[in-house]
Design a protein around this motif. Structure first.
Motif, PDB file in Angstrom:
ATOM      1  N   VAL A  26     -62.757   0.830 -49.775  1.00  0.00           N
ATOM      2  CA  VAL A  26     -62.978  -0.617 -49.652  1.00  0.00           C
ATOM      3  C   VAL A  26     -61.751  -1.360 -50.173  1.00  0.00           C
ATOM      4  O   VAL A  26     -61.254  -2.292 -49.535  1.00  0.00           O
ATOM      5  N   LEU A  27     -61.226  -0.916 -51.323  1.00  0.00           N
ATOM      6  CA  LEU A  27     -60.014  -1.547 -51.882  1.00  0.00           C
ATOM      7  C   LEU A  27     -58.856  -1.431 -50.903  1.00  0.00           C
ATOM      8  O   LEU A  27     -58.121  -2.391 -50.663  1.00  0.00           O
ATOM      9  N   THR A  28     -58.694  -0.239 -50.337  1.00  0.00           N
ATOM     10  CA  THR A  28     -57.603  -0.013 -49.379  1.00  0.00           C
ATOM     11  C   THR A  28     -57.721  -0.965 -48.197  1.00  0.00           C
ATOM     12  O   THR A  28     -56.719  -1.472 -47.690  1.00  0.00           O
ATOM     13  N   SER A  29     -58.961  -1.233 -47.772  1.00  0.00           N
ATOM     14  CA  SER A  29     -59.150  -2.046 -46.573  1.00  0.00           C
ATOM     15  C   SER A  29     -58.766  -3.509 -46.789  1.00  0.00           C
ATOM     16  O   SER A  29     -58.552  -4.236 -45.826  1.00  0.00           O
ATOM     17  N   VAL A  30     -58.699  -3.956 -48.040  1.00  0.00           N
ATOM     18  CA  VAL A  30     -58.372  -5.363 -48.282  1.00  0.00           C
ATOM     19  C   VAL A  30     -56.999  -5.542 -48.942  1.00  0.00           C
ATOM     20  O   VAL A  30     -56.635  -6.628 -49.364  1.00  0.00           O
ATOM     21  N   LYS A  31     -56.236  -4.440 -49.048  1.00  0.00           N
ATOM     22  CA  LYS A  31     -54.900  -4.528 -49.644  1.00  0.00           C
ATOM     23  C   LYS A  31     -53.894  -5.015 -48.609  1.00  0.00           C
ATOM     24  O   LYS A  31     -53.932  -4.557 -47.461  1.00  0.00           O
ATOM     25  N   PRO A  40     -48.261   2.950 -57.883  1.00  0.00           N
ATOM     26  CA  PRO A  40     -49.036   1.718 -57.969  1.00  0.00           C
ATOM     27  C   PRO A  40     -48.482   0.588 -57.079  1.00  0.00           C
ATOM     28  O   PRO A  40     -47.389   0.760 -56.575  1.00  0.00           O
ATOM     29  N   PRO A  41     -49.179  -0.495 -56.895  1.00  0.00           N
ATOM     30  CA  PRO A  41     -50.347  -0.982 -57.645  1.00  0.00           C
ATOM     31  C   PRO A  41     -51.662  -0.346 -57.201  1.00  0.00           C
ATOM     32  O   PRO A  41     -51.850  -0.066 -56.028  1.00  0.00           O
ATOM     33  N   LEU A  42     -52.559  -0.141 -58.158  1.00  0.00           N
ATOM     34  CA  LEU A  42     -53.887   0.366 -57.821  1.00  0.00           C
ATOM     35  C   LEU A  42     -54.740  -0.731 -57.189  1.00  0.00           C
ATOM     36  O   LEU A  42     -55.429  -0.506 -56.207  1.00  0.00           O
ATOM     37  N   LEU A  43     -54.664  -1.927 -57.818  1.00  0.00           N
ATOM     38  CA  LEU A  43     -55.495  -3.027 -57.341  1.00  0.00           C
ATOM     39  C   LEU A  43     -54.656  -3.981 -56.493  1.00  0.00           C
ATOM     40  O   LEU A  43     -53.476  -4.177 -56.763  1.00  0.00           O
ATOM     41  N   PRO A  44     -55.263  -4.545 -55.447  1.00  0.00           N
ATOM     42  CA  PRO A  44     -54.510  -5.483 -54.598  1.00  0.00           C
ATOM     43  C   PRO A  44     -54.204  -6.774 -55.348  1.00  0.00           C
ATOM     44  O   PRO A  44     -55.019  -7.233 -56.145  1.00  0.00           O
ATOM     45  N   SER A  45     -53.004  -7.349 -55.109  1.00  0.00           N
ATOM     46  CA  SER A  45     -52.648  -8.605 -55.770  1.00  0.00           C
ATOM     47  C   SER A  45     -53.433  -9.756 -55.147  1.00  0.00           C
ATOM     48  O   SER A  45     -53.851 -10.675 -55.830  1.00  0.00           O
ATOM     49  N   HIS A  51     -56.497  -6.215 -41.930  1.00  0.00           N
ATOM     50  CA  HIS A  51     -56.820  -4.909 -41.357  1.00  0.00           C
ATOM     51  C   HIS A  51     -58.096  -4.994 -40.531  1.00  0.00           C
ATOM     52  O   HIS A  51     -58.224  -4.339 -39.499  1.00  0.00           O
ATOM     53  N   TYR A  52     -59.052  -5.792 -41.000  1.00  0.00           N
ATOM     54  CA  TYR A  52     -60.296  -5.967 -40.237  1.00  0.00           C
ATOM     55  C   TYR A  52     -60.008  -6.663 -38.914  1.00  0.00           C
ATOM     56  O   TYR A  52     -60.516  -6.277 -37.866  1.00  0.00           O
ATOM     57  N   GLU A 232     -46.864   5.523 -37.651  1.00  0.00           N
ATOM     58  CA  GLU A 232     -47.453   6.219 -38.779  1.00  0.00           C
ATOM     59  C   GLU A 232     -48.940   5.900 -38.832  1.00  0.00           C
ATOM     60  O   GLU A 232     -49.423   5.045 -38.108  1.00  0.00           O
ATOM     61  N   VAL A 233     -49.634   6.644 -39.685  1.00  0.00           N
ATOM     62  CA  VAL A 233     -51.088   6.464 -39.750  1.00  0.00           C
ATOM     63  C   VAL A 233     -51.409   5.084 -40.330  1.00  0.00           C
ATOM     64  O   VAL A 233     -50.952   4.748 -41.419  1.00  0.00           O
ATOM     65  N   PRO A 234     -52.192   4.278 -39.603  1.00  0.00           N
ATOM     66  CA  PRO A 234     -52.541   2.935 -40.092  1.00  0.00           C
ATOM     67  C   PRO A 234     -53.682   2.989 -41.101  1.00  0.00           C
ATOM     68  O   PRO A 234     -54.828   2.720 -40.767  1.00  0.00           O
ATOM     69  N   TRP A 235     -53.352   3.341 -42.384  1.00  0.00           N
ATOM     70  CA  TRP A 235     -54.400   3.580 -43.378  1.00  0.00           C
ATOM     71  C   TRP A 235     -55.268   2.355 -43.622  1.00  0.00           C
ATOM     72  O   TRP A 235     -56.480   2.483 -43.830  1.00  0.00           O
ATOM     73  N   GLY A 236     -54.660   1.174 -43.587  1.00  0.00           N
ATOM     74  CA  GLY A 236     -55.436  -0.039 -43.833  1.00  0.00           C
ATOM     75  C   GLY A 236     -56.497  -0.232 -42.771  1.00  0.00           C
ATOM     76  O   GLY A 236     -57.655  -0.544 -43.068  1.00  0.00           O
ATOM     77  N   GLU A 237     -56.093  -0.034 -41.514  1.00  0.00           N
ATOM     78  CA  GLU A 237     -57.050  -0.234 -40.419  1.00  0.00           C
ATOM     79  C   GLU A 237     -58.126   0.846 -40.427  1.00  0.00           C
ATOM     80  O   GLU A 237     -59.295   0.565 -40.160  1.00  0.00           O
TER      81      GLU A 237
END
Lengths: 271, 284
Positions: A26-31, A40-45, A51-52, A232-237
């Motif tokens: 879920v975090l990855t999807s909104v970074k 890092p960063p672990l958490l999105p700024s 991505h959605y 490359e692999v679109p990890w966010g999407e």
């Protein structure tokens, strides 16, 4: 006191272990994209929904969601209708040979999908059902039926025989007694069975992969497994698509928690 | 009113379900055996080869590798799932007011679609950007090393499947009579003794059922591992299902692929027999 503390620590660890991998997705999807290219960063700024947007704008993902929903809903309806009729007959009419029938149903539920995928591929082709939602829904209903029959037989068994006999004595036909008296009493069982079958259909991958070949009938798991990346692999999407595909199930499991637990444990614990 | 007179109706009510079952599961099961006895390239007529494919299978190193991977995967993941599932079940039984939340949390991995769980873990295992390498303090190519990759797949399966085991065992725990536990406490038995002498023996049938269910499921593993590693590196994570799928749909060899499928069927059959014996034992 120390024991109580241990229990709480253990529970917290179990919950964290269960939730963390999905929470990370879920975090990855909104970074923002830039923050996905290093750690890092672990958490999105900041929280972004790009991505959605990309998942729905750049791919036929909405279409796949619709396919998944249609196939799972139809297969669940079919499995519930046929499964409750058969489960009722096995539990309440007690035909001779019911033990053997139930045993056969259990054996069929253990078939490895890969064992029947080549004949089903050829049969679906011969019947003109390859790459159609109908074909996929039929196969899913067939594979979910053993579970549906088994669970419904378990649930009908817990409804007293007297109620069925009273309805028949009062002049109800067989189907009338089933529909007006027995089925309403089995609603919790129907809900539990329906949930498990729906989740099975929504998640199924092997048949969806082999029996479909285009967006016309492709489902969400296939879309996520074959997610296209140009460079490359679109990890966010992928993360966004994963969250969208999982959210309905997590919601269902949370709302119908009691029923899901009933379904998962029926038969296995009660014998 | 005798239910006996109504029996013919019972078969009428079961007929639709049995018909669909026959068409979608029983008929293909017979057909796959026939396919395995023939040479069948796509778009060509069938050619009967008898047991030829099974002879080839006996000497096929890749088949034995896949079989070994499958058995190892099933044995290790089911053992871990039982141990972890039992621990979580014992914790959940004492959750008290946090019960609804804890049950909900534990259900999440169960609700995550298998393909999604493979994608989640693929990202966690990513050699440069994965959070696991970050937590380990050094980048590790989890999915690039044959030994690590198989265990990475096992860890993913343990995450996804432990909830089922835990919830099953929890239901079993709730069936242990409280009086018995109280009596043990009155007699001065410690927590460990009570667990070993009362809880565990009472739970044994449910543990067995969970073990069989999970073993059958783990033996046919396909999507989780296929999406995570594609069977690689160098077939180190190729399970029987993945090998059969590749022969069928990538090499388009329906004859030999079907023979592999029948081998899967035989393994599932052995597991099903074990289950049937267990069930009969439980009914008596």
């Amino acid at each position: 006191m120390i024991r109580r503390l241990g229990t709480w620590l253990g529970l917290a660890a179990a919950c964290a272990w269960s939730l963390a991998p999905f929470a990370w997705q879920v975090l990855t999807s909104v970074k923002p994209q830039a923050e996905l290219e290093s750690l890092p960063p672990l958490l999105p700024s900041t929280i972004t929904l790009v991505h959605y947007e990309a998942v729905f704008a750049g791919h036929p993902f909405a279409h796949l969601l619709l396919n998944s929903f249609a196939v799972a809903a139809c297969a669940t309806a079919l499995a519930l209708a046929l499964g409750s009729l058969a489960g009722f007959a096995l539990a309440k009419l007690r035909p001779p040979g019911r033990a053997a029938t139930l045993a056969a149903v259990v054996v069929l539920s253990m078939l490895p999908p890969v064992a029947t995928v080549s004949p089903l591929f050829l049969l679906a082709g011969a019947a003109g059902l390859r790459d159609t939602l109908t074909g996929l829904a039929l196969v899913y209903a067939g594979f979910a039926l053993p579970l549906a029959v088994w669970l419904m037989a378990q649930f009908f068994r817990s409804v007293p025989d007297d109620l069925y006999i009273a309805a028949r004595v009062d002049g109800c036909s067989l189907l009338g007694a089933f529909g007006k008296v027995m089925l309403p009493l089995a609603v919790p069982g129907l809900t539990a069975t329906g949930l498990l079958v729906f989740v099975f259909c929504w998640n199924e991958f092997l048949f969806a992969l082999t029996l479909t070949s285009s967006t016309a009938a492709r489902t969400v798991p296939v879309g996520i497994a074959l997610f296209p990346g140009i460079h490359e692999v679109p990890w966010g999407e992928i993360a966004a698509a994963s969250v969208v595909a999982t959210a309905p199930l997590v919601l269902l499991a949370a709302v119908f928690q009691r029923r899901v637990l009933d379904g998962l444990t029926a038969g296995a614990v009660k014998g | 009113m005798s239910a006996r007179r109504l029996r013919p109706d019972a078969w009428a009510l079961m007929a639709p379900a049995l018909l669909v079952l026959a068409a979608v599961t029983a008929l293909p099961t017979g057909y796959v055996v026939w396919l395995s006895l023939n040479e069948r390239a796509l778009f060509r007529a069938e050619d009967f080869v008898g047991l030829g494919h099974y002879l080839r299978l006996a000497g096929d190193a890749r088949f034995w590798n896949a079989l070994g991977n499958t058995l190892y995967f099933a044995a290790v993941s089911v053992a871990l799932e039982l141990a972890l599932g039992l621990a979580i079940a014992l914790l959940l039984a004492r959750a008290g007011r946090a019960r609804a939340f804890a049950y909900g949390a534990v259900l999440v991995p169960w609700a995550v679609p298998t393909v999604v769980s493979a994608r989640i873990w693929e990202w966690i295992y990513n050699p440069e950007l994965g959070v696991l390498g970050y937590l380990a303090g050094t980048p590790v190519n989890w999915l690039g090393d044959p030994v690590l990759a198989l265990h990475a797949a096992i860890a993913m399966d343990v995450w996804k499947s432990t909830p089922f085991v835990a919830l099953l065992l929890l239901a079993g725990l709730q069936g242990v009579p409280r009086d018995l536990l109280r009596a043990a406490a009155v007699d001065g038995a410690g927590a460990w003794t009570t667990f070993r002498r009362i809880t565990l023996p009472m739970l044994a049938p449910v543990i067995l059922v969970a073990a069989v269910f999970r073993t059958i499921d783990a033996l046919r593993v396909f999507d989780a591992v296929y999406v995570l590693t594609g069977g690689g590196p160098a077939n180190a994570t190729e399970t029987l299902s993945i090998y059969a799928y590749r022969v069928l749909f990538q090499m388009l060899d329906f004859g030999y692929g079907s023979a592999l499928a029948v081998a899967m069927l035989a393994i599932a059959g052995i597991a099903a027999l074990a289950y049937a014996r267990l069930l009969r034992g439980g009914m008596e």
